[in-house]
Design a protein around this motif. Sequence first.
Motif, PDB file in Angstrom:
ATOM      1  N   VAL A   1      37.902  33.386  46.193  1.00 34.22           N
ATOM      2  CA  VAL A   1      37.750  32.711  44.820  1.00 34.22           C
ATOM      3  C   VAL A   1      37.592  33.578  43.862  1.00 34.22           C
ATOM      4  O   VAL A   1      37.494  34.785  43.823  1.00 34.22           O
ATOM      5  N   PRO A   2      38.126  33.213  42.510  1.00 35.40           N
ATOM      6  CA  PRO A   2      37.837  33.986  41.142  1.00 35.40           C
ATOM      7  C   PRO A   2      36.300  34.231  41.155  1.00 35.40           C
ATOM      8  O   PRO A   2      35.555  33.489  41.335  1.00 35.40           O
ATOM      9  N   LEU A   3      35.968  35.535  40.492  1.00 38.58           N
ATOM     10  CA  LEU A   3      35.010  35.783  40.241  1.00 38.58           C
ATOM     11  C   LEU A   3      34.102  35.009  39.522  1.00 38.58           C
ATOM     12  O   LEU A   3      33.063  34.784  39.448  1.00 38.58           O
ATOM     13  N   GLY A   4      34.670  34.503  38.230  1.00 40.52           N
ATOM     14  CA  GLY A   4      34.222  33.340  37.588  1.00 40.52           C
ATOM     15  C   GLY A   4      33.375  32.342  38.338  1.00 40.52           C
ATOM     16  O   GLY A   4      32.664  31.394  37.737  1.00 40.52           O
ATOM     17  N   THR A   5      33.731  31.930  39.513  1.00 43.33           N
ATOM     18  CA  THR A   5      33.430  30.633  40.590  1.00 43.33           C
ATOM     19  C   THR A   5      32.006  31.335  40.937  1.00 43.33           C
ATOM     20  O   THR A   5      30.923  30.783  40.823  1.00 43.33           O
ATOM     21  N   LEU A   6      31.858  32.574  41.428  1.00 44.99           N
ATOM     22  CA  LEU A   6      30.340  33.104  41.676  1.00 44.99           C
ATOM     23  C   LEU A   6      29.754  33.139  40.634  1.00 44.99           C
ATOM     24  O   LEU A   6      28.449  32.905  40.532  1.00 44.99           O
ATOM     25  N   ARG A   7      30.043  33.475  39.296  1.00 49.28           N
ATOM     26  CA  ARG A   7      29.287  33.682  38.095  1.00 49.28           C
ATOM     27  C   ARG A   7      28.706  32.190  37.630  1.00 49.28           C
ATOM     28  O   ARG A   7      27.409  32.124  37.432  1.00 49.28           O
ATOM     29  N   ALA A   8      29.554  31.315  37.800  1.00 49.36           N
ATOM     30  CA  ALA A   8      29.133  29.920  37.398  1.00 49.36           C
ATOM     31  C   ALA A   8      28.295  29.478  38.542  1.00 49.36           C
ATOM     32  O   ALA A   8      27.148  28.577  38.173  1.00 49.36           O
ATOM     33  N   ASP A   9      28.067  29.747  39.627  1.00 45.96           N
ATOM     34  CA  ASP A   9      27.125  29.208  40.681  1.00 45.96           C
ATOM     35  C   ASP A   9      25.761  29.849  40.503  1.00 45.96           C
ATOM     36  O   ASP A   9      24.681  29.334  40.553  1.00 45.96           O
ATOM     37  N   LEU A  10      25.933  31.284  40.179  1.00 47.19           N
ATOM     38  CA  LEU A  10      24.717  31.825  39.966  1.00 47.19           C
ATOM     39  C   LEU A  10      23.977  31.360  38.470  1.00 47.19           C
ATOM     40  O   LEU A  10      22.828  31.319  38.376  1.00 47.19           O
ATOM     41  N   LEU A  11      24.886  31.170  37.506  1.00 44.67           N
ATOM     42  CA  LEU A  11      24.249  30.857  36.338  1.00 44.67           C
ATOM     43  C   LEU A  11      23.506  29.389  36.532  1.00 44.67           C
ATOM     44  O   LEU A  11      22.549  29.061  35.832  1.00 44.67           O
ATOM     45  N   GLY A  12      24.054  28.537  37.418  1.00 49.30           N
ATOM     46  CA  GLY A  12      23.490  27.173  37.650  1.00 49.30           C
ATOM     47  C   GLY A  12      22.130  27.431  38.403  1.00 49.30           C
ATOM     48  O   GLY A  12      21.314  26.459  38.373  1.00 49.30           O
ATOM     49  N   GLN A  13      21.910  28.510  39.013  1.00 49.44           N
ATOM     50  CA  GLN A  13      20.555  28.676  39.720  1.00 49.44           C
ATOM     51  C   GLN A  13      19.593  29.013  38.744  1.00 49.44           C
ATOM     52  O   GLN A  13      18.339  29.132  39.196  1.00 49.44           O
ATOM     53  N   ALA A  14      20.064  29.508  37.616  1.00 51.17           N
ATOM     54  CA  ALA A  14      18.862  30.061  36.533  1.00 51.17           C
ATOM     55  C   ALA A  14      18.388  31.653  37.326  1.00 51.17           C
ATOM     56  O   ALA A  14      18.901  32.169  38.164  1.00 51.17           O
ATOM     57  N   ARG A  15      17.284  32.147  36.753  1.00 50.21           N
ATOM     58  CA  ARG A  15      16.693  33.361  37.272  1.00 50.21           C
ATOM     59  C   ARG A  15      17.744  34.479  37.263  1.00 50.21           C
ATOM     60  O   ARG A  15      17.921  35.116  38.319  1.00 50.21           O
ATOM     61  N   MET A  16      18.589  34.589  36.116  1.00 45.30           N
ATOM     62  CA  MET A  16      19.346  35.591  35.870  1.00 45.30           C
ATOM     63  C   MET A  16      19.119  36.375  34.516  1.00 45.30           C
ATOM     64  O   MET A  16      18.178  35.607  33.857  1.00 45.30           O
ATOM     65  N   LEU A  17      19.681  37.367  34.052  1.00 44.52           N
ATOM     66  CA  LEU A  17      19.485  37.896  32.915  1.00 44.52           C
ATOM     67  C   LEU A  17      20.700  38.411  32.615  1.00 44.52           C
ATOM     68  O   LEU A  17      21.734  38.843  33.221  1.00 44.52           O
ATOM     69  N   VAL A  18      20.923  38.459  31.422  1.00 43.53           N
ATOM     70  CA  VAL A  18      22.097  39.511  30.712  1.00 43.53           C
ATOM     71  C   VAL A  18      21.726  40.818  29.996  1.00 43.53           C
ATOM     72  O   VAL A  18      20.381  40.585  29.179  1.00 43.53           O
ATOM     73  N   VAL A  19      21.995  41.850  30.262  1.00 43.96           N
ATOM     74  CA  VAL A  19      21.453  43.272  29.886  1.00 43.96           C
ATOM     75  C   VAL A  19      22.552  43.806  29.029  1.00 43.96           C
ATOM     76  O   VAL A  19      23.843  44.084  29.509  1.00 43.96           O
ATOM     77  N   GLY A  20      22.464  44.144  27.668  1.00 48.69           N
ATOM     78  CA  GLY A  20      23.408  44.736  26.866  1.00 48.69           C
ATOM     79  C   GLY A  20      23.390  44.624  25.506  1.00 48.69           C
ATOM     80  O   GLY A  20      22.288  44.279  25.259  1.00 48.69           O
ATOM     81  N   ASP A  21      24.393  45.334  24.722  1.00 51.59           N
ATOM     82  CA  ASP A  21      24.032  45.044  23.040  1.00 51.59           C
ATOM     83  C   ASP A  21      24.176  43.830  22.585  1.00 51.59           C
ATOM     84  O   ASP A  21      23.710  43.422  21.634  1.00 51.59           O
ATOM     85  N   SER A  22      24.808  42.819  23.275  1.00 55.45           N
ATOM     86  CA  SER A  22      24.898  41.458  22.878  1.00 55.45           C
ATOM     87  C   SER A  22      24.919  40.377  24.171  1.00 55.45           C
ATOM     88  O   SER A  22      25.313  40.939  25.469  1.00 55.45           O
ATOM     89  N   LEU A  23      24.708  39.037  23.875  1.00 56.03           N
ATOM     90  CA  LEU A  23      24.722  38.021  24.948  1.00 56.03           C
ATOM     91  C   LEU A  23      26.133  38.024  25.518  1.00 56.03           C
ATOM     92  O   LEU A  23      26.390  37.917  26.697  1.00 56.03           O
ATOM     93  N   ARG A  24      26.834  37.851  24.730  1.00 56.58           N
ATOM     94  CA  ARG A  24      28.509  37.887  25.256  1.00 56.58           C
ATOM     95  C   ARG A  24      29.076  39.034  26.100  1.00 56.58           C
ATOM     96  O   ARG A  24      29.714  39.021  26.917  1.00 56.58           O
ATOM     97  N   LEU A  25      28.690  40.424  25.351  1.00 55.54           N
ATOM     98  CA  LEU A  25      29.264  41.689  26.209  1.00 55.54           C
ATOM     99  C   LEU A  25      28.265  42.074  27.237  1.00 55.54           C
ATOM    100  O   LEU A  25      28.583  43.080  27.660  1.00 55.54           O
ATOM    101  N   GLY A  26      26.919  41.543  27.295  1.00 60.66           N
ATOM    102  CA  GLY A  26      26.108  42.333  28.197  1.00 60.66           C
ATOM    103  C   GLY A  26      26.557  42.050  29.658  1.00 60.66           C
ATOM    104  O   GLY A  26      27.288  41.184  29.907  1.00 60.66           O
ATOM    105  N   ARG A  27      25.770  42.596  30.655  1.00 62.31           N
ATOM    106  CA  ARG A  27      26.205  42.471  31.905  1.00 62.31           C
ATOM    107  C   ARG A  27      25.147  41.323  32.767  1.00 62.31           C
ATOM    108  O   ARG A  27      24.224  41.625  32.419  1.00 62.31           O
ATOM    109  N   LEU A  28      25.762  40.531  33.387  1.00 57.35           N
ATOM    110  CA  LEU A  28      25.133  39.650  34.050  1.00 57.35           C
ATOM    111  C   LEU A  28      24.733  40.008  35.154  1.00 57.35           C
ATOM    112  O   LEU A  28      25.409  40.942  35.954  1.00 57.35           O
ATOM    113  N   THR A  29      23.289  39.982  35.300  1.00 64.59           N
ATOM    114  CA  THR A  29      22.609  40.389  36.630  1.00 64.59           C
ATOM    115  C   THR A  29      21.315  39.537  37.198  1.00 64.59           C
ATOM    116  O   THR A  29      20.794  38.685  36.306  1.00 64.59           O
ATOM    117  N   ASP A  30      21.103  39.619  38.455  1.00 63.80           N
ATOM    118  CA  ASP A  30      20.018  38.840  38.907  1.00 63.80           C
ATOM    119  C   ASP A  30      18.538  39.517  38.224  1.00 63.80           C
ATOM    120  O   ASP A  30      17.520  38.921  38.621  1.00 63.80           O
TER     121      ASP A  30
END
Length: 398
Positions: A250-279
Amino acid sequence: MTALTRRQLAAAAAVLVGVALAAGVGVGGAGLTRLGSSRAPSDDGAGGRLATLGRQPVDDAGRPARPLTYAEGRVLHLGDRSVATGKDMLSLDVVDGGAAFTTLDGGIWFTDGSKPVLVGITTQGLVHEGTVAWGPGGRPEDWVVSDNAGSHFAWFEFPIGDRPELVVYDARTHEGVARVPVDVKPGCERCLQIVSVGDRAVYWTNSLWRGLGSLGEGRDSPRPFRHEYAERQTDPGQTAHASPGQTTQVPLGTLRADLLGQARMLVVGDSLRLGRLTDGIGQEFAVDGGHLTRARDALQVFDPRTGRRLEFRAPARYGYGIVERLRLFQWLDDDRFALLDATGWNAGDLAGEELLVCRISSTRCTIAVQRPAASGSPVVPELATPGAVRALVRATRR
């Protein structure tokens, strides 16, 4: 937690090597083993399965909150309950309803607060002349993978002369839900990694894994594999069985969408849009001016569900000085996560680490467990600690 985050914990290597060498045990290979309250242990192995943890609170999505989990010696603490495992636990992983731990012989054990049960076997560690060599399954920190929410966890098994198999276990029903043969790319044996274990599907990759990327990133490479669990079926007069599930790339976006639906995630970076998605597991914070901030690179931390930048008030005991190396090791629910205060490691103080709990809604962190130095260093989910290496040392001497 994702395999990428596990490998980022190599920053603890210098400290852990010192512990292992002082104990007279070498750790073979390129990296170190992540081997994931002074209360009286309970030898009670009786009682029902999930009921042994009592009535658990739930989050806004109806998921059970997880108890603060850690081990001291051979005793595993699940919130207020203590379990005498009789085992040297090399790593810990938490799921809804209990915890899985690993042992030197490749054993994968599960407890819901009652007597631990052996649920799987992967490659073991082999001791030779004071050095531990690990098989194709890697080190114990790579043996078991679980997510920040859900009741499933997974591992690889390596049948002799056959393809590796990905095994998924459901702690809620106490049975395996998937066994999937997987391919290993020639010359990239260590690329085989479990990336995420959800309640509907498991993701893995056999290519070099570079993480989830950012929310604003469009790249779809590498493409992880996704195996959706089969529905349990029961034929008249027969026992329950699992029909084959479906495996796709599957595309990487499918995994990202699955994880975002679970909550308990963070974005680390200079901004929300460009930051790195991580658990968030392994994320390192520091206290500066009475506030908990992202350590070292001064990047900001965001809640991807709300877009809100997160900053927490530290416990009053921390004052307004700079405290480094507070590491996130467990999510308790959608609103709370736990930190290990590893600041003393910088000065060679390898025992008595305190455990903190931070709440997103109140932006406040409190000390949950004060641990005296005499209690040693704990084994906690997902993090490399001196206590984990000491557990390895004890296991090699038995």
